[in-house]
Scaffold this motif. Sequence first.
Motif, PDB file in Angstrom:
ATOM      1  N   GLU A  83       0.844  -1.181   0.000  1.00 45.74           N
ATOM      2  CA  GLU A  83       0.000   0.000   0.000  1.00 45.74           C
ATOM      3  C   GLU A  83       0.889   1.244   0.000  1.00 45.74           C
ATOM      4  OE1 GLU A  83      -3.283   0.322  -0.230  1.00 45.74           O
ATOM      5  OE2 GLU A  83      -3.683  -1.841  -0.286  1.00 45.74           O
ATOM      6  N   ASN A 113      -1.158  -6.088  -2.819  1.00 51.87           N
ATOM      7  CA  ASN A 113      -2.574  -5.729  -2.821  1.00 51.87           C
ATOM      8  C   ASN A 113      -3.009  -5.226  -4.191  1.00 51.87           C
ATOM      9  OD1 ASN A 113      -2.915  -6.490  -0.205  1.00 51.87           O
ATOM     10  ND2 ASN A 113      -3.240  -4.444   0.621  1.00 51.87           N
ATOM     11  N   PRO A 116      -2.817  -0.984  -5.204  1.00 53.01           N
ATOM     12  CA  PRO A 116      -1.484  -0.449  -5.518  1.00 53.01           C
ATOM     13  C   PRO A 116      -0.816  -1.190  -6.677  1.00 53.01           C
ATOM     14  CG  PRO A 116      -1.449  -1.641  -3.429  1.00 53.01           C
ATOM     15  CD  PRO A 116      -2.880  -1.485  -3.817  1.00 53.01           C
ATOM     16  N   SER A 238      -2.159  -5.418   6.307  1.00 54.15           N
ATOM     17  CA  SER A 238      -2.933  -4.291   5.758  1.00 54.15           C
ATOM     18  C   SER A 238      -4.405  -4.574   6.014  1.00 54.15           C
ATOM     19  CB  SER A 238      -2.674  -4.081   4.266  1.00 54.15           C
ATOM     20  OG  SER A 238      -3.286  -5.087   3.492  1.00 54.15           O
TER      21      SER A 238
END
Length: 330
Positions: A83, A113, A116, A238
């Motif tokens: 992120e 993720n 991103p 996250s």
Amino acid sequence: MINPVVVEEYRGGKVENVHQGIICVINDQKEVIYEKGNIESYVYYRSAMKPIQALPVFMTDIIEKHQLTQQEAALFTASQRGEQYHQEALESLMNKLGLSEELLVCGASYPLNDEPKKQYFWDRKPQRKLLHNCAGKHLGFLAYAQEKGHELGNYDDPEHLLQKEILRQVANLSETPIDNINRGMDGCGAPVYGVPLKNMAISYLKFVAPELIGDPQTEQAVIQIGEVMNAHPEIVASHNFICTALLEDPNIIAKGGAQGVYCLALKKERMSIALKVLSGSELVWPVLVAEILKKLNYSNQETIDRLLAIRSSAILNDSGIPIGETKVLL
């Protein structure tokens, strides 16, 4: 011994997947208060070892010397997901330590993720070693080696003084003789160790009962590691990940590893839990850990709810319609 099924997944009323597993819960007397399967089975820590691998750097004055924030220090324990806040913290950490990205032995990666990663593709940016899931841990390795005047180029070698110190800490916290520890190489290129699951639980117990360690410097480092993990749970994983959901509870220290291994410890209750899903699945972690906490009558329902928000017992299709269920067999 054939280890029992701990999770069954149903589709259309029929069993589709079964997951054998091993679970061990111990109290602060190191007594087993719940077990399922053969808890003497050897299990590699994988990334659940990161809080222990971070001990050497936390036992120096590197954090104070380089004026690292708690967020930056949390990266030493993290399996970060790429992120934007991970990227910014990693860049800042690397620059404060005066280290070069080329020194990292972990492979170049895109953010893990989806959002991103999409942005990286859109911007046509190349893969970077700094974006590897374990880059924070490796920066901690390099920071320690640099501080102690050790060789930087081979910090991943099992014979490197850093890795020998980590092995010593694994043996110390898990109460496993060094000669009895299994040794392998993790996906990131660093040495990884395996101990009986019961001993893995003992090692995590020390994070909530540090006085059991018997060494003041290590005890203080363990406390500090827990503090930064609880202060910045989003850095350790996250959003929508079990580690973050658990670490948002200040009563819990938790870290998972690849191939189904998960460890957590409860401060107020002074107990720890280690488990291994033998299929290697991580998808069943949230519902499995939630059911274990329920079985232990854990008082913070919000923590259990956060886990079940990641994955509940209902199996949903891509439109969010229930089409099956997950059953935990404790």
